[in-house]
Each structure stands twice: as C-alpha cells, then as structure tokens.
Design a protein around this motif. Structure first.
Motif, mmCIF file in Angstrom:
data_model
loop_
_atom_site.group_PDB
_atom_site.id
_atom_site.type_symbol
_atom_site.label_atom_id
_atom_site.label_comp_id
_atom_site.label_asym_id
_atom_site.label_seq_id
_atom_site.Cartn_x
_atom_site.Cartn_y
_atom_site.Cartn_z
ATOM 1 N N ALA B 258 0.811 -1.217 0.000
ATOM 2 C CA ALA B 258 0.000 0.000 0.000
ATOM 3 C C ALA B 258 0.847 1.270 0.000
ATOM 4 C CB ALA B 258 -0.949 -0.013 1.197
ATOM 5 N N THR B 259 1.853 1.299 0.878
ATOM 6 C CA THR B 259 2.632 2.544 0.983
ATOM 7 C C THR B 259 3.414 2.829 -0.302
ATOM 8 O OG1 THR B 259 4.245 1.214 2.168
ATOM 9 C CG2 THR B 259 2.873 2.679 3.494
ATOM 10 N N VAL B 260 4.038 1.807 -0.886
ATOM 11 C CA VAL B 260 4.809 2.058 -2.121
ATOM 12 C C VAL B 260 3.888 2.388 -3.288
ATOM 13 C CG1 VAL B 260 7.092 1.051 -1.958
ATOM 14 C CG2 VAL B 260 5.152 -0.460 -2.145
ATOM 15 N N ILE B 261 2.728 1.717 -3.342
ATOM 16 C CA ILE B 261 1.783 2.003 -4.429
ATOM 17 C C ILE B 261 1.329 3.459 -4.326
ATOM 18 C CG2 ILE B 261 -0.548 1.524 -5.275
ATOM 19 C CD1 ILE B 261 -0.081 -1.418 -4.619
ATOM 20 N N GLN B 262 1.062 3.847 -3.100
ATOM 21 C CA GLN B 262 0.646 5.225 -2.819
ATOM 22 C C GLN B 262 1.745 6.199 -3.229
ATOM 23 O OE1 GLN B 262 -2.196 5.849 -0.219
ATOM 24 N NE2 GLN B 262 -2.215 7.815 -1.317
ATOM 25 N N ALA B 263 2.972 5.905 -2.783
ATOM 26 C CA ALA B 263 4.101 6.799 -3.039
ATOM 27 C C ALA B 263 4.358 6.937 -4.540
ATOM 28 C CB ALA B 263 5.345 6.285 -2.330
ATOM 29 N N ALA B 264 4.199 5.855 -5.267
ATOM 30 C CA ALA B 264 4.481 5.891 -6.700
ATOM 31 C C ALA B 264 3.273 6.388 -7.494
ATOM 32 C CB ALA B 264 4.885 4.497 -7.185
ATOM 33 N N GLN B 265 2.152 6.541 -6.807
ATOM 34 C CA GLN B 265 0.889 6.916 -7.438
ATOM 35 C C GLN B 265 0.573 5.976 -8.603
ATOM 36 O OE1 GLN B 265 1.346 11.220 -8.131
ATOM 37 N NE2 GLN B 265 -0.114 11.440 -6.442
ATOM 38 N N ALA B 266 0.785 4.694 -8.325
ATOM 39 C CA ALA B 266 0.557 3.685 -9.363
ATOM 40 C C ALA B 266 -0.927 3.384 -9.477
ATOM 41 C CB ALA B 266 1.304 2.410 -9.011
#
Lengths: 143, 398
Positions: B258-266
């Motif tokens: 969740a956090t990386v997806i959020q950060a990358a705005q994927a």
C-alpha cells in the motif's frame, strides 16, 4: 499492572538473552528473570520446583509466570523442551504462560506452535510484542 | 557219312546257340538265339532222321520230318516277327557312339558337379566370411552397448550427485540465512541499546547511527531474500495446492504494498474474468504477484503516471497471466538471457536484490509452467506467466 512472579529466558544466544533481559528490566514487569542456555537446564530447574526440591528461601528459585523459549538450541531444543513440559503436573503448569521466540518464520515451526496452542513471537523482541503478550495472557490477573 | 557230319554240325550249332541264349542277358537276343537254336536243332533232327533211316520210308518217318519242318518254319516265322526288335538293338558302333556320348555327358555332369561344388564352396566361404563379419560387428555392438551402459550409469550417478549437491546448497542457504539472522538481530538490538545509553543531541552520533541502521537493515533484507530463495527451491507439497483466486491474492499484495503504491501513485487495473482462479500454492501466487508488481513500481518511468494492468486468458493447455506496465522497459537483446538469473541486476538507480525474477522463474518452472517477457525500452514491459491449466480441478467456470 501487577508485576509477574518471574520470567525464564531460554536461549543459547547469550547476547539475545542479555538484550531481552535488558528490555524486560526496562519495562519493569518483574523482579525475577533467569536465563538458561538450553532446554535441559531450564527443564531441570522447572522439574525441581514442581517436585519441591528447592530452598524456599533462596531468591534463585522461583516459579515463573512466563517462559520465553527459543527453538534452535543445542542439547535440548525448544520443541523437545515443550514435550517434556507438557508431561509436568497440569496443576503446576496452569499458571505458566509459554511463548516461542524465534528468528524462523518457517511455516513448519509456526504450525507446530499453533498445534501446541502457544504464542509464537518472531525476533527481535520489542516492547510492543511483550505488551501484546501480557495483554493477551495476564489481563485477568490484574488485581 | 555226310549226313552224320551235318547232323553233328547242326546239333553243335544248336548247342552253341542255346548256350548263348542261356547266357545272354537281354531278352530280345536270348529269344532270337533260342529260335535259331531251335531251327538248327530241327535241321539237325531232319538230317538225323535221314541218317538214321537212310533209304527207308514209312509213315512215322514222314510225319516226324513234317513236324520238324513245321517247327522250324514256326521258328522262322517267329524270327521274322522278332526282326523289328532286332533292328532296335544297337550295333556295336552305335553302342560305342552312345557310350562316348554317355561318357561325354558323364564328364559334363562331373564338370557341372565340380562347378557346383566350387560354387557351393564359394558360397560357403562367403557365408562364413559374412558370418565372421557379423560376429565381429556383433561384438563391436556389444562393446558399444557396454560403453553406453557404463556412460549411462555414470550419468545417473552424476545426476544423483548433482541433485544431492543442489539439495545441500538449498539447505546451506536456508540454514545460513536462518543462523545469521540471530546475530544480525543482536547487532541491531545492541545498536539500539547504545543509542539509548548515549546522551542525545550529538549530530555526529546521529549520522553514524543512521548508517549503522542502514547497514543492519540491508543485511537483514538480504538474508530474508536468501531465505525466500531457499524456500522457493523446495517443491510445493500437494497439500498446499488449491484453487486460488487472482483477485484475492492481488488484494493481499495491494495491502502489503500500500505505501509504495501510494508513493508511486501507481494505478492498477485487473480483469481476471477469463480465468478467475488457478490451481496453485497460495504462497507462491502471492510471491509471483508481489514480485511482478513491485518490479513494475521500481522500474517505472517517472515522466508519466504508472499504469499496471493485469489480466488472465486461456491458451491451449495454459492459463496465462499477463502483467503489463508502462515503465522504463528493458533491452532484452542485451540482457534477455540473464534476466532470470539469481543476483543479476540491470539497474542501479533503485534498491533491489536481484532475486525477484529468479523467484518468478523458479516458481513457474517448479510448477511445469513458463515465463515469457516482452519489452520495448522506454515504453514498458509485459510479463506472461503460463500456468498449467488443471481443468479437472477447476470445475465449472462462471
């Protein structure tokens, strides 16, 4: 929260015992912590207490409320200790909480712990993990 | 007196003829001789009668002469009858000629027989030669078979050794990663303890502790990767196999990342309607999706929003999972052959361990599937995972 009667740390890793003891001391949840290097030392200790073979006045001997048990140890490992422990008098065992403490996240180990209905904590031990354990098992004992 | 001599001559001749007739072996001549003998005898008898009763007439006498004459005549007639038979009897010259011919034929036959024997001998020689060749060839073959058997045995034992070494290696990786974890955790714990014991507010210390923390967590991450690799090497037990929903596992991965997806705005879009589930180990499918999606996020193109689309389809005996992104892509011509190798990395601008694609390949290989990758540098990458389609376990599809 009422302090625990005592804690046994069973781990062949000296430094790990040291760090865990330091953590528990800082949390101030018990006056008595004793370290053991393998399952056999710990079981001999417990057996003597259950059989009454000890000096009642000696501060070295106490019946623990919590046992933190490593899995991989020489001489007698965590699971071997566990099977012997389960042969002790049920009355004696009923107010002792056992938790496995290990680096292994192997399903083989976690499943075995679940089968014995005991807690499984992955290292490193943290204040939070200790607190969760206390909340789960010692809530009722609060006076 | 004259009569007497003639009678004697006649009787002698008859005797000779009878003797001859008796001795001859061929019937024709025996018969002819006997007839001549008879006629001569008759002649002798008539002359004998004349001699006996010279000048005397009488009935009996005439009748006897008549009988003798008649018998002689009958003999002559019979002789005449036998002439054709006599003609058939070859003369001496004819016999000689026939004999010569016969001899010649005999010789020819002998020659033919000789030739035949020679031919037979030649044939036998050839048979012997070729059977000798066959035996040699056979021996050669046996030797080759023996060699092959030996080579095969060596191969089997080598293979066994390799399997054992591989297993040892897996065990080694597993135990090394497990046994190193403890000390690493201790170091982390000790660092933390020192930080607690030291008086706060020292920027020098703060920087050192940051670096220490980084190093310790890097070791820890690498050990975890190793443990993951060693876990993946082991074949999956049947008990762990079940129908696993792509949607469920994707949800799990999304939560974990969740956090990386959020950060990358994927942005993730999924369509598993063609094949919503696969017969697989849940842990392994999770591992596949986690690695594919975190790869897409790691190697995204910062100039445009990241889009990852996942879909399934059925192709022949395979169930195909397609994971497509619009990231930076990879030059397959240059790196393709090493893409799935352990600890190989082709970018250094982001953190990575070099085990993700290796794990994907191993998981698919272990499950008799395969992985294909398509990529255009600068445009994006598509991974195609081919799962064996266990139709019988799939049951009715919606």
């Amino acid at each position: 929260m009422k302090k625990l009667k005592g804690i046994m740390l069973i781990d062949d890793d000296d430094t790990n015992n040291f760090l865990n003891q330091r953590l528990l001391n800082r949390m101030q949840i018990t006056e008595k912590i004793k370290e053991f290097r393998n399952g056999k030392q710990a079981f001999d200790f417990l057996y003597n207490i259950s059989a009454g073979h000890y000096e009642v006045t000696s501060p070295e001997y106490f019946k623990p409320a919590l046992i933190l048990l490593d899995i991989n140890m020489p001489v007698m490992n965590g699971f071997e200790f566990l099977s012997l422990f389960e042969k002790l008098d049920a009355d004696f065992r009923k107010d002792i909480v056992l938790a496995l403490l290990s680096t292994s996240e192997h399903s083989q180990d976690t499943e075995r712990a679940a089968a014995s209905k005991i807690a499984y904590i992955t290292k490193p031990l943290t204040t939070q993990k200790v607190q969760d354990l206390l909340d789960a098992h010692f809530q009722n004992q609060e006076a | 007196m004259g009569e007497f001599l003639i009678v004697t001559a006649y009787v002698l001749v008859a005797g000779f003829l009878f003797y001859l007739a008796f001795r001859r072996e061929d019937r024709e001549r025996k018969w002819v001789m006997a007839l001549f003998g008879m006629i001569a005898l008759m002649g002798g008898a008539v002359h004998g009668l004349n001699f006996w009763n010279y000048g005397a007439g009488g009935e009996t006498f005439h009748i006897l002469r008549l009988v003798f004459g008649a018998v002689a005549l009958v003999g002559a007639f019979l002789l005449f009858r036998a002439i054709t038979g006599l003609m058939a009897i070859p003369g001496l010259r004819q016999l000689q000629k026939a004999n010569e011919e016969l001899q010649e034929q005999l010789k020819e036959r002998e020659n033919a027989q000789l030739e035949l024997r020679e031919a037979h001998q030649a044939l036998e020689d050839r048979v012997q030669r070729s059977s000798a060749q066959a035996i040699t060839a056979n021996r050669e073959l046996e030797r080759q078979i023996e060699n092959r058997k030996r080579a095969e045995k060596q191969l089997i034992s080598k293979n066994y050794e390799l399997i054992k070494k591989n297993a040892d290696l897996d065990d080694f990786v597993y135990y090394a990663s497990r046994d190193l974890k403890g000390p690493v955790l201790n170091v982390a714990g000790l660092v933390e303890a020192i930080r607690e014991e030291l008086p706060p507010g020292n920027p020098e210390f703060a920087q050192l502790f940051d670096r220490l923390d980084d190093s310790v967590s890097s070791i820890h991450r690498k050990l975890n990767n190793l443990a993951e690799v060693s876990r993946i090497q082991k074949p999956v037990e049947d008990a762990q196999m079940s129908m696993v929903s792509f949607d469920h596992v994707l949800q799990q991965v999304k939560e974990n990342l969740a956090t990386v997806i959020q950060a990358a705005q994927a942005h993730l879009q999924a369509d598993f309607s063609a094949a919503p589930a696969v017969y697989f180990s849940r842990d392994n499918l999770y591992s596949l999706l986690l690695n594919l999606i975190s790869n897409s996020i790691k190697y995204r193109e910062p100039q445009r929003p990241l889009l990852i689309s996942l879909s399934t389809s059925l192709q022949d005996q395979y169930l195909v999972l397609k994971v497509q992104d619009n990231g930076i892509g990879i030059d397959l011509e240059q790196y393709g052959q090493h893409l799935f190798s352990l600890f190989r990395r082709f970018h250094d601008h982001v953190e990575g361990s070099g085990v993700g694609l290796y794990i994907i390949k191993r998981v698919m290989d272990n499950n008799r599937g395969k992985v294909e990758v398509e990529s255009v540098p600068g445009e994006g990458t598509t991974f195609l995972l081919y799962f064996v389609n266990h139709d019988q376990e799939t049951g009715p599809r919606i």
